[in-house]
Design an enzyme around this catalytic site. Sequence first.
Site, PDB file in Angstrom:
ATOM      1  N   HIS A  51      56.217  -0.064  77.852  1.00 42.00           N
ATOM      2  CA  HIS A  51      55.571  -1.263  78.378  1.00 42.00           C
ATOM      3  C   HIS A  51      54.246  -1.510  77.669  1.00 42.00           C
ATOM      4  O   HIS A  51      53.746  -0.681  76.912  1.00 42.00           O
ATOM      5  CB  HIS A  51      55.375  -1.183  79.906  1.00 42.00           C
ATOM      6  CG  HIS A  51      54.253  -0.304  80.362  1.00 42.00           C
ATOM      7  ND1 HIS A  51      53.812  -0.278  81.661  1.00 42.00           N
ATOM      8  CD2 HIS A  51      53.479   0.595  79.704  1.00 42.00           C
ATOM      9  CE1 HIS A  51      52.814   0.581  81.761  1.00 42.00           C
ATOM     10  NE2 HIS A  51      52.594   1.124  80.606  1.00 42.00           N
ATOM     11  N   CYS A  73      46.943   1.385  77.812  1.00 44.86           N
ATOM     12  CA  CYS A  73      48.165   0.671  78.217  1.00 44.86           C
ATOM     13  C   CYS A  73      48.163  -0.765  77.706  1.00 44.86           C
ATOM     14  O   CYS A  73      49.150  -1.486  77.871  1.00 44.86           O
ATOM     15  CB  CYS A  73      48.359   0.718  79.732  1.00 44.86           C
ATOM     16  SG  CYS A  73      49.117   2.264  80.304  1.00 44.86           S
ATOM     17  N   HIS A 102      54.061   1.434  74.476  1.00 45.84           N
ATOM     18  CA  HIS A 102      54.102   2.894  74.565  1.00 45.84           C
ATOM     19  C   HIS A 102      55.019   3.244  75.719  1.00 45.84           C
ATOM     20  O   HIS A 102      55.310   2.399  76.564  1.00 45.84           O
ATOM     21  CB  HIS A 102      52.694   3.462  74.810  1.00 45.84           C
ATOM     22  CG  HIS A 102      52.117   2.944  76.083  1.00 45.84           C
ATOM     23  ND1 HIS A 102      51.457   1.750  76.161  1.00 45.84           N
ATOM     24  CD2 HIS A 102      52.165   3.425  77.343  1.00 45.84           C
ATOM     25  CE1 HIS A 102      51.105   1.528  77.418  1.00 45.84           C
ATOM     26  NE2 HIS A 102      51.521   2.521  78.160  1.00 45.84           N
ATOM     27  N   HIS A 124      56.616   5.652  79.010  1.00 45.70           N
ATOM     28  CA  HIS A 124      56.338   6.532  80.140  1.00 45.70           C
ATOM     29  C   HIS A 124      57.648   7.158  80.594  1.00 45.70           C
ATOM     30  O   HIS A 124      58.715   6.558  80.486  1.00 45.70           O
ATOM     31  CB  HIS A 124      55.742   5.762  81.322  1.00 45.70           C
ATOM     32  CG  HIS A 124      54.335   5.324  81.099  1.00 45.70           C
ATOM     33  ND1 HIS A 124      53.257   6.181  81.190  1.00 45.70           N
ATOM     34  CD2 HIS A 124      53.815   4.121  80.789  1.00 45.70           C
ATOM     35  CE1 HIS A 124      52.137   5.509  80.958  1.00 45.70           C
ATOM     36  NE2 HIS A 124      52.441   4.250  80.707  1.00 45.70           N
ATOM     37  N   ASP A 181      66.287   1.897  82.029  1.00 49.38           N
ATOM     38  CA  ASP A 181      66.195   3.122  81.235  1.00 49.38           C
ATOM     39  C   ASP A 181      66.290   2.817  79.739  1.00 49.38           C
ATOM     40  O   ASP A 181      67.188   2.088  79.295  1.00 49.38           O
ATOM     41  CB  ASP A 181      67.318   4.081  81.637  1.00 49.38           C
ATOM     42  CG  ASP A 181      67.158   5.444  80.988  1.00 49.38           C
ATOM     43  OD1 ASP A 181      66.001   5.901  80.811  1.00 49.38           O
ATOM     44  OD2 ASP A 181      68.190   6.069  80.667  1.00 49.38           O
ATOM     45  N   HIS A 182      65.336   3.376  78.974  1.00 51.07           N
ATOM     46  CA  HIS A 182      65.274   3.181  77.521  1.00 51.07           C
ATOM     47  C   HIS A 182      65.072   1.719  77.118  1.00 51.07           C
ATOM     48  O   HIS A 182      65.494   1.302  76.033  1.00 51.07           O
ATOM     49  CB  HIS A 182      66.508   3.778  76.821  1.00 51.07           C
ATOM     50  CG  HIS A 182      66.447   5.279  76.724  1.00 51.07           C
ATOM     51  ND1 HIS A 182      66.501   6.093  77.831  1.00 51.07           N
ATOM     52  CD2 HIS A 182      66.308   6.099  75.655  1.00 51.07           C
ATOM     53  CE1 HIS A 182      66.415   7.344  77.435  1.00 51.07           C
ATOM     54  NE2 HIS A 182      66.281   7.375  76.127  1.00 51.07           N
ATOM     55  N   GLU A 211      54.294   7.248  87.453  1.00 52.21           N
ATOM     56  CA  GLU A 211      54.163   6.803  86.070  1.00 52.21           C
ATOM     57  C   GLU A 211      53.759   7.978  85.181  1.00 52.21           C
ATOM     58  O   GLU A 211      54.162   8.073  84.021  1.00 52.21           O
ATOM     59  CB  GLU A 211      53.133   5.681  85.961  1.00 52.21           C
ATOM     60  CG  GLU A 211      53.110   5.023  84.589  1.00 52.21           C
ATOM     61  CD  GLU A 211      52.231   3.787  84.573  1.00 52.21           C
ATOM     62  OE1 GLU A 211      52.780   2.683  84.540  1.00 52.21           O
ATOM     63  OE2 GLU A 211      50.991   3.937  84.623  1.00 52.21           O
TER      64      GLU A 211
END
Length: 137
Positions: A17, A36, A42, A44, A82-83, A127
Amino acid sequence: MSKRISIYRKEHFNAAHRLNSDLLSAEENARVFGKCNYPNYHGHNYELIIKVTGEVNPVTGYMIDMKVLSDMVKAEVIEKFDHKNLNLDTNEFKNLNPTAENIAMVIYDKLRSKLESTYDLKVILYETERNYVEYPA
Ligand code: NI
């Protein structure tokens, strides 16, 4: 005596994100969101805990079928996020800043719409190992 009980289902997803608000200047975004806000995104490792509360069914001894719940979480959340790059790859965060707060609320709304209304629902989203949110509060 009440037969209400809570069960928890843990899931995990990785996602990228970038936190940025169109309502803030570039300098303000950098100050508020820090790392962020870096432009190239980047990742998480999100840990997700779903808490469901309800009455035990006297016939089955179940409050909810864990398989049904885990399939629901996988279909509604894991397969969608996811991913993924949350900003670029999902409709949910095209116009919504993907903070832990907003991600938890989006997940809650998705599951709430699928769960029978007799169940109470809570979403806990980590997170990082040290930073997590709980919704509803
Ligand atoms: Ni971040």
